[in-house]
Design a protein around this motif. Sequence first.
Motif, mmCIF file in Angstrom:
data_model
loop_
_atom_site.group_PDB
_atom_site.id
_atom_site.type_symbol
_atom_site.label_atom_id
_atom_site.label_comp_id
_atom_site.label_asym_id
_atom_site.label_seq_id
_atom_site.Cartn_x
_atom_site.Cartn_y
_atom_site.Cartn_z
ATOM 1 N N ILE A 24 41.809 46.119 36.530
ATOM 2 C CA ILE A 24 40.626 45.315 37.337
ATOM 3 C C ILE A 24 41.005 44.049 36.021
ATOM 4 O O ILE A 24 40.163 43.925 35.265
ATOM 5 C CB ILE A 24 39.547 45.388 36.737
ATOM 6 C CG1 ILE A 24 39.120 47.056 37.886
ATOM 7 C CG2 ILE A 24 38.288 44.835 37.564
ATOM 8 C CD1 ILE A 24 39.832 46.383 40.042
ATOM 9 N N SER A 29 38.970 41.215 40.143
ATOM 10 C CA SER A 29 40.200 41.126 40.909
ATOM 11 C C SER A 29 40.873 42.227 41.114
ATOM 12 O O SER A 29 40.812 41.767 39.267
ATOM 13 C CB SER A 29 40.772 39.657 41.281
ATOM 14 O OG SER A 29 41.453 38.991 40.279
ATOM 15 N N PRO A 30 42.279 42.685 41.183
ATOM 16 C CA PRO A 30 42.954 43.665 41.074
ATOM 17 C C PRO A 30 44.215 43.220 40.266
ATOM 18 O O PRO A 30 44.317 41.552 40.403
ATOM 19 C CB PRO A 30 43.251 43.982 42.498
ATOM 20 C CG PRO A 30 42.963 43.049 43.075
ATOM 21 C CD PRO A 30 41.943 42.434 42.790
ATOM 22 N N VAL A 32 47.757 43.838 38.757
ATOM 23 C CA VAL A 32 49.312 44.896 39.049
ATOM 24 C C VAL A 32 50.259 44.696 38.198
ATOM 25 O O VAL A 32 50.760 43.149 38.422
ATOM 26 C CB VAL A 32 49.527 45.190 41.155
ATOM 27 C CG1 VAL A 32 50.128 46.399 40.758
ATOM 28 C CG2 VAL A 32 48.857 45.648 41.039
ATOM 29 N N ALA B 22 47.790 45.540 45.978
ATOM 30 C CA ALA B 22 46.371 46.081 45.297
ATOM 31 C C ALA B 22 45.043 45.432 45.835
ATOM 32 O O ALA B 22 44.393 44.307 45.966
ATOM 33 C CB ALA B 22 46.676 45.476 43.915
ATOM 34 N N ILE B 24 39.994 45.596 45.470
ATOM 35 C CA ILE B 24 39.034 46.915 45.012
ATOM 36 C C ILE B 24 38.195 47.492 45.659
ATOM 37 O O ILE B 24 37.568 46.809 47.149
ATOM 38 C CB ILE B 24 37.729 45.653 44.648
ATOM 39 C CG1 ILE B 24 39.241 44.680 44.025
ATOM 40 C CG2 ILE B 24 36.478 45.824 44.267
ATOM 41 C CD1 ILE B 24 39.489 45.192 42.041
ATOM 42 N N ASP B 61 36.263 42.236 49.864
ATOM 43 C CA ASP B 61 36.429 41.368 48.636
ATOM 44 C C ASP B 61 37.691 41.228 49.020
ATOM 45 O O ASP B 61 39.086 41.243 48.705
ATOM 46 C CB ASP B 61 36.218 42.006 47.802
ATOM 47 C CG ASP B 61 36.995 40.807 46.409
ATOM 48 O OD1 ASP B 61 37.001 39.875 46.553
ATOM 49 O OD2 ASP B 61 36.500 41.356 44.982
ATOM 50 N N ARG B 63 40.316 39.011 47.358
ATOM 51 C CA ARG B 63 41.070 38.774 46.698
ATOM 52 C C ARG B 63 42.287 39.658 46.656
ATOM 53 O O ARG B 63 41.962 41.212 46.512
ATOM 54 C CB ARG B 63 40.353 38.724 44.817
ATOM 55 C CG ARG B 63 39.496 38.008 45.393
ATOM 56 C CD ARG B 63 38.263 37.533 43.747
ATOM 57 N NE ARG B 63 38.308 38.280 43.710
ATOM 58 C CZ ARG B 63 37.360 39.125 43.090
ATOM 59 N NH1 ARG B 63 37.109 38.008 41.913
ATOM 60 N NH2 ARG B 63 36.490 39.728 42.967
ATOM 61 N N VAL B 64 43.235 39.436 46.368
ATOM 62 C CA VAL B 64 44.336 40.709 46.526
ATOM 63 C C VAL B 64 45.713 40.470 45.602
ATOM 64 O O VAL B 64 45.512 39.075 44.762
ATOM 65 C CB VAL B 64 44.842 41.345 47.728
ATOM 66 C CG1 VAL B 64 45.757 39.507 47.660
ATOM 67 C CG2 VAL B 64 45.740 41.859 48.452
ATOM 68 N N THR B 65 46.362 40.946 45.197
ATOM 69 C CA THR B 65 47.169 41.111 44.312
ATOM 70 C C THR B 65 48.632 42.049 44.289
ATOM 71 O O THR B 65 48.559 42.836 45.541
ATOM 72 C CB THR B 65 47.263 41.370 42.915
ATOM 73 O OG1 THR B 65 45.969 40.903 42.152
ATOM 74 C CG2 THR B 65 48.575 41.465 41.499
ATOM 75 N N GLU B 81 48.672 36.330 43.620
ATOM 76 C CA GLU B 81 47.003 36.698 43.039
ATOM 77 C C GLU B 81 45.595 36.000 44.406
ATOM 78 O O GLU B 81 46.783 35.007 44.637
ATOM 79 C CB GLU B 81 46.147 36.884 41.919
ATOM 80 C CG GLU B 81 47.279 37.650 41.152
ATOM 81 C CD GLU B 81 46.211 37.134 39.919
ATOM 82 O OE1 GLU B 81 45.671 37.927 39.055
ATOM 83 O OE2 GLU B 81 47.434 36.577 39.610
#
Lengths: 134, 109
Positions: A24, A29-30, A32, B22, B24, B61, B63-65, B81
């Motif tokens: 995190i 936000s994530p 990786v 990914a 949350i 949410d 927001r993603v990666t 991201e």
Amino acid sequence: MSAQLSDELKALLDSKVFIAVATIQPDGSPQVSPVWAKRDGDDVLFSTTVDRRKTKNLQADPRVTVMVQPADNPYAYAEIRGTVEITTEGGQELIDELSLKYTGKKYAEFNPTSGQDAERVVVRVRPRKVVGRV
Amino acid sequence: MIAARQQGPRAEPAEGCSIAVATIQPDGSPQVSPVWAKRDGDDVLFSTTVDRRKTKNLQADPRVTVLVQPADNPYPYPYAEYAEFNPTAGQDAERVVVRVKARKVVGRV
């Protein structure tokens, strides 16, 4: 509360598979990144350095998710959720062990600029839950 | 802020390339799962269903990666991201399309 890994998942982690480590970010936000890994009982160990983003993220929030996907059977995958413990103890030994496992070379030989890297840390993932099909 | 794709032979996802997405979780912890993907311009599209955890997470949410790692060369990697979540009803009512608009790409591809 801890989870046990299946024999199949243990065998996968003992192979040269890369794992995707999700952390995190400070903004929630994530993040990786793919890393080498090894297994120690039901724990997963990986190596990084004290100054990397994933290390800082895990120091701020030790909750982690590790995704493991067999290259020869990508439909079977496992998501290991847990928390980490981070130590500099044994940091150099772990990266050398992982480099030998994945490349057959000592890390300094595989990555000649690694001498300039910050101090190595050992990240131990203690599984809380495993989901997926492995 | 929209990121342009990096140029080079590795800029095109390989046939059958899968991505790790990914998101949350409700408790703020990370979740990761592998999916098929395609590219639409500088966006990345993937499919999932309305009832899956990743869909619910992205609705809460966006927001993603996305991690992309070439199977034949695992060392260079990028990840993008930030996502714009665009569920569109297809003929299969349970399916959604997730359009990932890249805000930033990091890595070595």
